[in-house]
Design an enzyme around this catalytic site. Structure first.
Site, PDB file in Angstrom:
ATOM      1  CB  SER A   1      -0.874   0.008   1.251  1.00 27.34           C
ATOM      2  OG  SER A   1      -0.069   0.083   2.412  1.00 27.34           O
ATOM      3  CG  ASP A   2       1.497   5.862  -1.415  1.00 26.24           C
ATOM      4  OD1 ASP A   2       2.465   5.961  -0.631  1.00 26.24           O
ATOM      5  OD2 ASP A   2       1.300   6.668  -2.330  1.00 26.24           O
ATOM      6  CD1 TRP A   3       5.085   5.507   4.727  1.00 27.54           C
ATOM      7  CD2 TRP A   3       4.962   4.362   2.811  1.00 27.54           C
ATOM      8  NE1 TRP A   3       6.166   4.642   4.648  1.00 27.54           N
ATOM      9  CE2 TRP A   3       6.130   3.929   3.506  1.00 27.54           C
ATOM     10  CE3 TRP A   3       4.668   3.758   1.588  1.00 27.54           C
ATOM     11  CZ2 TRP A   3       6.986   2.955   3.011  1.00 27.54           C
ATOM     12  CZ3 TRP A   3       5.529   2.777   1.095  1.00 27.54           C
ATOM     13  CH2 TRP A   3       6.664   2.395   1.804  1.00 27.54           C
TER      14      TRP A   3
ATOM     15  CB  SER B   1      -3.217   4.335   1.160  1.00 24.21           C
ATOM     16  OG  SER B   1      -2.551   3.185   0.682  1.00 24.21           O
TER      17      SER B   1
END
Ligand code: NAG
Ligand code: NAG
Ligand code: NAG
Ligand code: NAG
Ligand code: NAG
Ligand code: NAG
Length: 881
Positions: free
Chosen positions: A286-288, A290
């Site tokens: 995941s992006d940070w 998210s």
């Protein structure tokens, strides 16, 4: 990633009270998306390991994962918490079995938040070189620096955003507003980085085309990019496909949603498109911050939660780690899925050879001091040595400078004002000509525009080890130079007709986590005008001096109409975002040590309204989910301008030289495309086999006497909770509310798949075009860019862009009169469209109608037409652009 390294805890802490409201549901309810857009279910996650090129790594991973306990598996699939280790992301370990914590580190242009590294030119600059070998060489150097610092995972390259919206904040991290330019640059970067044993990360999947309203928060979901299937395949997915084909080890999902479903838990995107159709064998993170659902995201195909926390970090809470352990024990997440997550991560580690002599991190992105908190987020943390100041720069300034120089794009050069003789009297205007007087790293995350603009702002930056600024380099060459370090035109002595004014202007952008001069990441305040009244500065200089050169440091296109036609504005150089080597690279061009050879990685329109509203404007605030519908379909940048017949000021691919080139071409057929669709794919190979029985609760027990760090994210559960979850799981009576369409039966995979990137037959070379490039000038050596654009046949049942870039090659330096032959390749995929009904790539000329491959040096300078039916080329025919 969203959070900088300035430890913005206080802001985050104030959000804490909302922590309890946002995880009520495993998969958040979706807002309605516009009619016709659906986020279809796609289950289960295809097991990794079915491709021959990964077999050995999967065999080793299978052996290792088979020995892991439940808590070890759930430990490595999630970070230990933000600011709980040296890197921006730090996974848990399985040290008992020799599997270390993995260090995941920003950024795409250099090792972030540390010293003794190279601050390379940004992606957009790299794209503007149109030089595959430089893209690769920059990747090699980046890989060496990440390895030298002990980072396992390079969080780059960026190809999403692709650059759909000129105002988009992070376009500069990628390589330009064209899928092929992005794809080639990303693949070359990945090869360079991964050959050093560092895992590259292609990001952000997908359609993160604006910064504002991108993130889910307790009050509002991130915006939804609503994209039709054909546009997704032919434009936005194309660079991801090439990256996966290049063997990229990891993929990062985007903050936003696609068709209403958040990318971090969108089963159609991750399970379907990425892991099945594109055959991705590595792991998906995941992006940070998210990560917004525990069971839901696991089923949808996410493999790693980064940095491990819930949306609101620093409270020791995670949706995975101990919760993933619970979800497996209580039977909601099949052990089969967890085994696949862990195996994908371990397989990527083996695939890149990180099991052999990989250095542990020897830097800290939390402090520049030698000693520091080992776990800053724990507040009461042990202190120890965290920085060893390893110098990883080697001679990388050379490739950095070469990229910066070869990216410089000469847009205009009336009366051959450039190159300048060093004896000219030169006046330099603009604060951008010299380094930020407070120091090049004075603003954290480069979130200010002061001094020479070498990169945008946000997480996609690195610290400058030094800054070679333009004024220093210009003064080194020329004797008569005066700097007016102001953006307001000063009073100057009456100039001679011969005097030259060089005016420096900028436009900046970055990540939405920072607002700079009213711009919220995207260029929402400045729009496409130069910052700091740069247009006025140019106009005033042009009123005074007869010979004006404008140098532009910019994240993307600008509207140049306020001054581009002024007679004294004779030369314009776009130097993009050069990184640390801004000075010599520019002076080499200005004084003619090298001819400019950069080409625009996007079009520059005359008005922002020359592009359709869906592209020209950012989506503003809305109650509920902001909807960003890709109503323009395939038609962005030059594809749109050509469709409607609007001439840009400077077209995609445009770039002048100090000399001139001719392009003579011949075309040969290599593989005959007898069928409209590629040869059927091979069946999937075998994948690792594990027991799927729910493991004993004891595998989740915390070891007696283990000294826990406050708020650190562990994968253990208190014994009682483990026992209770296990009881639920084995009883099998309490069922998880699985999403519609949920299944656990592995499938054969779609026809369009078959290998990394898709069906390998898509890369059969259909035509080869040999282009003999000749320097026809008499004075200057120079490099040329040969570009190939495909025009589809008339009368086919698909609407296609007038021309589309398919391949390009940069020549070496050619002396006057010298020539060289380069080869451009057109593959089956290059002459296919994505047929949404057939769900495959289809060559639409089964009756043999001809494609035209246009060869030229810009999307609007197409000199030679090569025909696929007659296999002939002719020069001097009128191009459709
Ligand atoms: C989005 O919706 C369109 C229209 O139904 C569909 O064709 C496309 O496949 C969907 N994309 C994703 C990623 O779900
Ligand atoms: C998880 O990783 C952390 C950090 O390396 C480590 O302290 C802990 O022992 C690991 N847990 C397991 C179950 O191995
Ligand atoms: C199992 O645990 C997960 C994580 O806490 C939870 O989301 C899920 O609802 C639980 N399933 C059951 C059947 O209780
Ligand atoms: C770089 O490394 C050297 C030692 O090699 C060290 O003295 C110095 O402080 C480091 N940092 C910077 C910013 O140069
Ligand atoms: C290149 O060719 C154009 C037109 O063919 C001509 O106007 C220009 O002067 C030439 N430039 C050089 C540097 O020879
Ligand atoms: C913590 C750690 O492993 N530091 C290492 C970083 O790299 C230098 C140079 O390679 C080593 O000497 C340190 O031991």
């Amino acid at each position: 990633m969203a959070v900088g390294t300035s430890l913005p805890w206080l802001g985050l802490l104030t959000l804490a009270v909302f922590d309890s409201v946002c995880y009520a549901n495993a998969v958040l309810p979706r807002d309605a998306v516009p009619d016709g857009y659906v986020a279809a279910p796609y289950y289960p996650t295809p097991h990794g390991g079915w491709l021959a090129s990964w077999t050995d790594s999967y065999a080793k991973a299978e052996a290792l994962v088979a020995k892991m306990t439940l808590a070890e598996k759930t430990n490595i699939t999630g970070g230990v918490g933000i600011y709980m280790g040296p890197c921006v992301g730090n996974t848990g370990s399985a040290l008992r079995l020799g599997f270390p914590q993995m260090c995941l580190q920003d950024s795409a242009l250099g090792v972030a938040s540390t010293d003794n590294v190279t601050a390379f030119p940004a992606g957009i600059t790299t794209g503007a070189t149109w030089d595959k070998s430089l893209m690769y060489a920059r990747g090699v150097a980046l890989g060496q620096e990440f390895r030298g610092k002990g980072a396992h995972v390079y969080l780059g390259p960026t190809v999403g955003p692709l650059g759909r919206k000129p105002l988009g904040g992070r376009n500069w991290e990628g390589f330009g507003s064209d899928p092929v330019l992005q794809a080639v640059a990303a693949a070359e970067t990945i090869k360079g980085v991964q050959q050093q044993g560092v895992i590259a990360t292609i990001k952000h999947l997908i359609a993160n085309e604006q910064e504002m309203y991108r993130m889910y928060n307790p009050f509002q979901p991130g915006y939804s990019s609503n994209i039709d299937d054909r546009t997704l395949h032919e434009v936005y997915l194309w660079p991801f496909a090439e990256s996966i084909r290049a063997g990229v080890g990891s993929v990062m999902t985007a903050y936003n949603a696609v068709n209403g479903s958040a990318c971090s838990q969108n089963s159609y995107l991750i399970n379907g498109i990425l892991k099945d159709e594109l055959g991705f064998q590595g792991f998906v993170m995941s992006d940070w911050l998210s990560h917004i659902s525990g069971v839901g995201s696991a089923l949808a195909g996410l493999d790693m939660s980064m940095p491990g926390d819930t949306q609101i970090p620093l409270f020791g809470q995670s949706l995975w780690k101990y919760e993933l352990t619970r979800s497996v024990l209580n039977g909601s997440v099949p052990l089969d899925r967890l085994n696949d997550m862990a195996t994908r991560i371990v397989a990527a580690w083996y695939q890149l050879g990180q099991d052999k002599n990989y250095p542990p991190p020897n830097f800290s992105s939390n402090t520049h001091d030698r000693n520091g908190l080992l776990y800053p987020a724990a507040v009461l943390s042990p202190i120890g040595q965290v920085n060893w100041f390893v110098n990883v720069q080697a001679d990388h300034y050379k490739v950095a400078r070469e990229v910066a120089q070869d990216a410089i794009t000469l847009l205009k050069n009336d009366a051959s004002l450039l190159p300048l003789s060093t004896s000219r009297s030169i006046k330099v205007f603009g604060t951008d000509a010299q380094v930020n007087p407070d120091g090049p790293n004075a603003c954290g995350n480069r979130a200010c525009n002061k001094g020479t603009l070498g990169m945008g702002w946000g997480s996609g930056v690195a610290d400058y080890p030094y800054f070679d600024d333009p004024i220093t380099a210009i003064k080194k060459r020329a004797g008569d130079v005066k700097l007016y370090a102001t953006d307001t035109f000063p009073s100057v002595p009456t100039p001679n007709d011969d005097d030259v004014a060089i005016v420096f202007i900028t436009s900046d952008a970055g990540e939405n986590s920072f607002t700079v001069e009213g711009n919220h990441g995207d260029r929402d305040a400045s729009k496409l005008s130069a910052w700091h009244n740069g247009d006025t500065l140019v106009q005033k200089a042009a009123a005074k001096y007869k010979n004006v050169i404008v140098v532009v440091h910019t994240v993307g296109p600008l509207i140049l109409e306020p001054w581009i036609d002024l007679p004294s504005v004779k030369s314009v150089l776009f130097a993009h975002l050069p990184g640390q080597e801004a000075g010599e690279s520019l002076a080499n061009i200005i004084f003619g040590d090298a001819s400019p050879s950069g080409h625009l990685p996007y079009s520059i329109t005359k008005k922002s309204t020359d592009l359709p509203d869906s592209v020209a404007n950012l989506r503003g605030f809305a109650i509920g989910q902001v909807q960003d519908t890709y109503s323009e379909g395939l038609y962005i940048d030059y594809r749109y301008l050509n469709k409607v017949g609007t001439a840009p000021r400077f077209a995609f691919g445009h770039g002048l030289s100090y000399t001139n080139f001719t392009y003579d071409a011949t075309i040969a057929s290599v593989t005959k495309l007898t069928e409209p669709t590629p040869t059927p794919r091979a069946a999937k190979g075998p994948t690792p086999q594990f027991s799927t029985a729910i493991p004993p609760a004891s595998e989740a027990y915390i070891p007696k006497g283990f000294n826990v760090i406050w708020r650190y994210l562990y994968s253990w559960l208190p014994n009682g909770e483990a026992d209770a979850a296990y009881a639920v799981g084995v009883a099998g009576t309490k069922k998880y509310d699985y999403p519609a369409g949920y299944s656990t039966t592995q499938t054969a995979g779609p026809a369009a798949g078959g290998d990394q990137g898709g069906n390998p037959a898509l890369w059969d070379v259909a035509y080869e075009i040999s282009v003999t490039v000749k320097n026809t000038g008499s004075k200057f050596p120079g490099k040329a860019s040969a570009q190939a654009y495909v025009q589809f046949p008339d009368g086919i049942p698909y609407d296609t862009p007038v021309v589309q870039l398919r391949d390009f090659e940069k020549t070496a330096v050619l002396n006057p009169g010298e020539s060289v032959t380069v080869t451009l390749k057109i593959t089956r995929k290059d002459v296919s469209v994505w047929d949404t009904r057939v769900q495959n790539w289809v060559v639409p000329n089964s009756d043999g109608r001809r494609f035209t491959v246009w060869i030229g040096e810009a999307s609007d300078k197409l000199f030679t037409a090569c025909y696929t039916d007659s296999l002939t080329c002719e020069t001097g025919v009128k191009s459709p652009v």
